[in-house]
Design an enzyme around this catalytic site. Structure first.
Site, PDB file in Angstrom:
ATOM      1  N   CYS A 132      39.687  33.463  44.270  1.00 52.75           N
ATOM      2  CA  CYS A 132      40.517  34.715  44.255  1.00 52.75           C
ATOM      3  C   CYS A 132      40.923  35.045  45.473  1.00 52.75           C
ATOM      4  O   CYS A 132      41.954  35.441  45.586  1.00 52.75           O
ATOM      5  CB  CYS A 132      39.690  35.830  43.502  1.00 52.75           C
ATOM      6  SG  CYS A 132      38.159  36.522  44.001  1.00 52.75           S
ATOM      7  N   HIS A 258      42.977  42.102  45.380  1.00 57.54           N
ATOM      8  CA  HIS A 258      42.501  41.814  46.637  1.00 57.54           C
ATOM      9  C   HIS A 258      43.837  42.205  47.534  1.00 57.54           C
ATOM     10  O   HIS A 258      45.025  41.787  47.000  1.00 57.54           O
ATOM     11  CB  HIS A 258      42.129  40.439  46.928  1.00 57.54           C
ATOM     12  CG  HIS A 258      40.724  40.040  46.494  1.00 57.54           C
ATOM     13  ND1 HIS A 258      39.905  41.034  45.697  1.00 57.54           N
ATOM     14  CD2 HIS A 258      40.100  39.011  46.206  1.00 57.54           C
ATOM     15  CE1 HIS A 258      38.797  40.602  45.693  1.00 57.54           C
ATOM     16  NE2 HIS A 258      38.897  39.327  45.668  1.00 57.54           N
TER      17      HIS A 258
END
Length: 354
Positions: A132, A258
């Site tokens: 990710c 993120h």
């Protein structure tokens, strides 16, 4: 060959990423025939909704892959390592979200916006999806690389606690409940003392009112597995085995999405105007870059969306061949389920259509 819609298995359907995957399958164009939901025996029997219909979750066994054309693995590394080859041996094309096969030379590591051709080269019957954190930046970096030729990346991540799974989210929420409404965060160690036993779980230090500069496991010489994953995966996706990459991964008190600060050095001199043009038209990227007006991506604005958002694009003051930028991407969507779904849809397109 008879035209038909391929059958799909979703392994890990009851997990956090599995839940997002079921949403995506219900939102995207329906290219699938049967969709079979699979999880651990303890989760078997649950009823989940996909494509508007309720479906019972089946236990993970060898027989559950009979008749499956494409199998999505949204499970921990050890589960994928054991069961993905089983599904492939049964004839399914496996699309794996774990780290088990990402750097395997015989397994393509695919980001459809960058290297869609790689999905067809799968001697083991397995296609891997990146970490990710890698996916938070690679779509934007890949678009710029095609024009300028990237040679070096220095990145610092600001990672959401959901990257550590549901335990990470639970830990943050518990810690926040313990510090909310207090004057903590003004003396050495006061937050750590306040959270007490809640400090445990997936983080090496309290994450409430704090940042934790460690994600992953010890990988030697002071590096974490997450940091080395960014290096190895960027090199493989961009087909640049000598690309210089230095990453520092940091958990921050954010639930999902993120963010990364990126210093990208290129082979050729760069211009911000041209970089803006590239990013504004790149698939899977949203350019949001007018900082004087307060326009730049933040996790709370980006969460729940599919693209990589890019802002704060500027040329380095001391290097005309380098750009600085800030990127945000939802780690449960493009950072996990969405990229897997896009790969799977590319595989589905190989089947004859009516």
């Amino acid at each position: 060959m008879t035209a038909r819609r391929p059958s799909l298995a979703v392994v890990g359907a009851t997990g956090a990423i599995g839940g997002v995957m079921l949403q995506i399958l219900s939102q995207h164009a329906d290219v699938w025939g049967e969709v079979r939901l699979i999880a651990s025996p303890r989760s078997a029997g649950r009823k989940l909704v996909v494509r508007g219909e309720e479906s019972e979750v089946l236990p993970l066994t060898e027989e559950v892959f009979d008749g499956i054309d494409v199998a999505l693995f949204l499970v921990p590394d050890d589960v994928s390592a054991q069961w993905a080859p089983v599904a492939a041996a049964k004839g399914a094309v496996v699309v794996d979200d774990s780290a088990a096969f990402r750097l395997d030379a015989d397994v393509p590591l695919v980001v459809p916006e960058i290297n869609p051709h790689a999905v067809r080269i799968r001697p083991r019957g397995i296609v891997a999806s990146p970490n990710c954190t890698t996916l938070s930046l690679i779509v934007a970096v890949g678009a710029l690389h095609a024009e300028f030729g990237v040679r070096e990346l220095v990145v610092s991540s600001y990672q959401a606690v959901s990257g550590a799974g549901r335990d990470g989210v639970a830990a943050l929420r518990e810690q926040l409940s313990l510090v909310a409404g207090t004057e903590l965060g003004t003396k050495p160690g006061d937050v750590r003392r306040a959270v007490g036993d809640a400090e445990g779980g997936p983080f090496a230090a309290p994450v409430a009112l704090n940042v934790v500069p460690w994600a992953g496991t010890e990988a030697g010489d002071g590096w974490s597995s997450e940091e080395l994953a960014i290096r190895g995966e960027c090199r493989k996706i961009l087909d640049l085995p000598d690309l210089r990459v230095a990453a520092t991964c940091v958990y921050v008190p954010v639930v999902a999405t993120h963010s990364m600060s990126v210093h990208a050095r290129f082979e050729n001199e760069v211009a911000v105007d041209r970089a803006h043009e590239i990013l504004a038209t790149a698939p899977g990227v949203v350019l949001y870059d007018s900082p004087g007006e307060g326009d730049f991506p933040t996790p709370s604005d980006v969460v729940g969306t599919d693209p990589t958002w890019v802002g704060r694009v500027r040329r380095s003051l001391d290097d005309p061949r380098a750009l600085e930028m800030f990127v945000c991407g939802d780690n449960l969507r493009k950072g996990a389920a969405l990229n897997v779904a896009q790969i799977a849809e590319a595989v589905a397109a190989e089947f004859p259509r009516a």
